[in-house]
Design a protein around this motif. Structure first.
Motif, short mmCIF file in Angstrom:
data_model
loop_
_atom_site.label_atom_id
_atom_site.label_comp_id
_atom_site.label_asym_id
_atom_site.label_seq_id
_atom_site.Cartn_x
_atom_site.Cartn_y
_atom_site.Cartn_z
N ASP A 15 -4.49 -9.18 -4.48
CA ASP A 15 -4.38 -8.24 -5.71
C ASP A 15 -2.78 -8.33 -5.94
O ASP A 15 -2.82 -7.40 -7.34
CB ASP A 15 -5.08 -7.20 -5.06
CG ASP A 15 -3.84 -6.73 -4.07
OD1 ASP A 15 -3.27 -7.77 -3.80
OD2 ASP A 15 -3.88 -6.13 -3.58
N GLY A 16 -1.90 -9.21 -5.80
CA GLY A 16 -1.20 -9.59 -6.50
C GLY A 16 -0.01 -8.10 -5.77
O GLY A 16 1.35 -8.27 -6.43
N THR A 17 0.04 -7.51 -5.52
CA THR A 17 0.64 -5.70 -5.14
C THR A 17 0.45 -5.70 -3.82
O THR A 17 1.36 -4.79 -3.71
CB THR A 17 -0.19 -4.54 -5.81
OG1 THR A 17 -1.38 -4.71 -6.12
CG2 THR A 17 0.00 -4.98 -7.47
N CYS A 18 -0.53 -5.94 -2.89
CA CYS A 18 -0.04 -5.72 -1.30
C CYS A 18 0.95 -6.13 -0.20
O CYS A 18 2.12 -6.50 -1.11
CB CYS A 18 -1.91 -5.64 -0.49
SG CYS A 18 -1.61 -7.54 -0.35
N CYS A 38 1.05 -9.91 -0.53
CA CYS A 38 1.32 -10.62 -1.51
C CYS A 38 3.10 -10.09 -1.83
O CYS A 38 3.20 -10.81 -2.65
CB CYS A 38 0.84 -9.68 -2.61
SG CYS A 38 -1.04 -10.09 -3.06
N CYS A 60 -3.66 -11.76 1.47
CA CYS A 60 -3.46 -10.36 1.01
C CYS A 60 -4.79 -8.79 1.18
O CYS A 60 -5.75 -9.53 2.08
CB CYS A 60 -4.15 -10.69 -0.59
SG CYS A 60 -4.97 -8.89 -1.42
N VAL A 61 -4.65 -8.11 1.74
CA VAL A 61 -5.34 -6.78 2.97
C VAL A 61 -6.56 -6.63 1.64
O VAL A 61 -7.50 -5.86 2.26
CB VAL A 61 -4.19 -5.51 2.02
CG1 VAL A 61 -3.78 -5.99 3.50
CG2 VAL A 61 -4.77 -4.99 1.47
ZN ZN Z 1 -1.99 -8.27 -2.11
#
Ligand code: ZN
Length: 347
Positions: free
Chosen positions: A89-92, A95, A103-104
């Motif tokens: 997701d690029g945000t967790c 990441c 990544c979760v």
């Molecule tokens: Zn992630």
């Protein structure tokens, strides 16, 4: 659409399957223009029991965005994109730490959950975090090197990072497959002074030298260890890139690393416990590595590819169509090809 399906040991087929489609609002649908066959695809190709569920293969691709879920913000239809072998997701929390393979909300392509990319199209979960739009056309001459950013170049780079390669360091690369060869590219790029490639295939070793390897060791086991030590004043190397994944390769890695050195392992391990733990302990050897967070490395490596400073795409020595994929597996399995690119006809 047509896709690659593995049914059992040595039994890979191109079959008609239901069209890939958007499922989640964060998905992208990508028409695959280039895919490839990975060394890691050969493990199930060699070992899979026929009773297991058939597997949709492939985790490396470049393609053109065909449709987007309602939540996707950073991409548009028509973008040429490279797909890392893991989605993220690029945000967790992971990441943000650059470990996109943990990544979760992430996962891997070519699994039961997400179908593979050796196909006419692929559903890409978490499209905003996963895909990277490329500033080139779909038939750009740089396609082979750009395609390596989906796995092998990022994986070789990860091995070099985990092995703490840096300016002036001595390096050994174990394995002359595409990842090992990209490991040579990465070690050279990071400023290594001496790069010793361990392998036995003349064509691959020639490419390793073209990529910057300074020495070749074709012995195995204890003889290989003795040769690497002889090439490094008796001490061994600072950094070992272990790009195979067997017990013997890891034993050799720990045998050739100097005290205080590091082993970066990126070959999927086919051993239960890391061998040679006693010499690793007494020599203060760091053993690191794992699946490469290639998504984290694309930004770093992409300018070098676009500006021609590295040419990892030279690992591709055969280009086939989707229908020829079974031959491609055979060629790689029999070591007749280093790495096979699949050029799909877009729909
Ligand atoms: Zn992630």
């Amino acid at each position: 659409m047509r896709a690659t399906v593995l049914h059992g040991r040595g039994d890979v087929r191109i079959e008609n399957v239901p069209d890939a489609r958007l499922i989640e609002p964060s998905d992208a649908l990508v028409a695959v223009t280039r895919a490839c066959i990975c060394g890691s695809d050969l493990w199930p190709y060699q070992l899979m029991e026929p009773v297991e569920t058939a597997r949709r293969m492939g985790h490396e691709a470049i393609g053109v965005v065909e449709a987007l879920g309602a939540d996707v913000r950073t991409l548009k239809v028509g973008d040429v994109v490279v797909m890392p072998f893991a989605y993220s997701d690029g945000t967790c929390v992971f990441c943000q730490e650059g470990l996109h393979t943990s990544c979760v909300r992430g996962g891997f392509f070519g699994t039961v959950e997400v179908a593979g990319a050796q196909a006419e199209a692929v559903r890409v979960p978490q499209a905003d975090g996963t895909l990277v739009a490329l500033p080139v056309g779909a038939d750009d001459a740089l396609m082979p090197s750009l395609l390596t950013l989906s796995d092998v170049m990022g994986t070789g780079h990860h091995a070099a990072r985990a092995a703490k390669v840096g300016r002036g360091k001595t390096v050994a690369v174990i394995g002359d497959g595409a990842v090992g060869l990209c490991g040579v590219v990465a070690a050279r790029r990071l400023g290594a002074e001496q790069i010793i490639i361990l392998g036995r295939h003349p064509d691959r070793l020639a490419l390793a030298k073209a990529f910057g390897a300074t020495d070749v060791v074709s012995e195995r086991g204890e003889e290989a260890v003795a040769r690497v030590r002889a090439l490094t004043g008796g001490f061994g190397v600072h950094s070992v890139l272990e790009c195979v994944g067997t017990d013997q390769a890891m034993r050799t890695a720990i045998g050739v690393v100097r005290p205080g050195g590091a082993v970066g392992r990126v070959g999927v391990p086919h051993y239960e416990a890391i061998p040679a733990s006693e010499p690793a302990f007494y020599n203060n050897v760091t053993v690191g590595g794992g699946p490469a967070p290639v998504r984290a490395y694309i930004q770093e490596l992409l300018p070098d590819v676009l500006e021609g400073r590295i040419e990892p795409g030279r690992v591709f020595d055969r280009v086939i169509s989707l229908d020829q994929v079974p031959d491609g597996y055979r060629a790689m399995n029999e070591r007749q090809a280093i790495k096979v690119m699949v050029k799909t006809s877009s729909r």
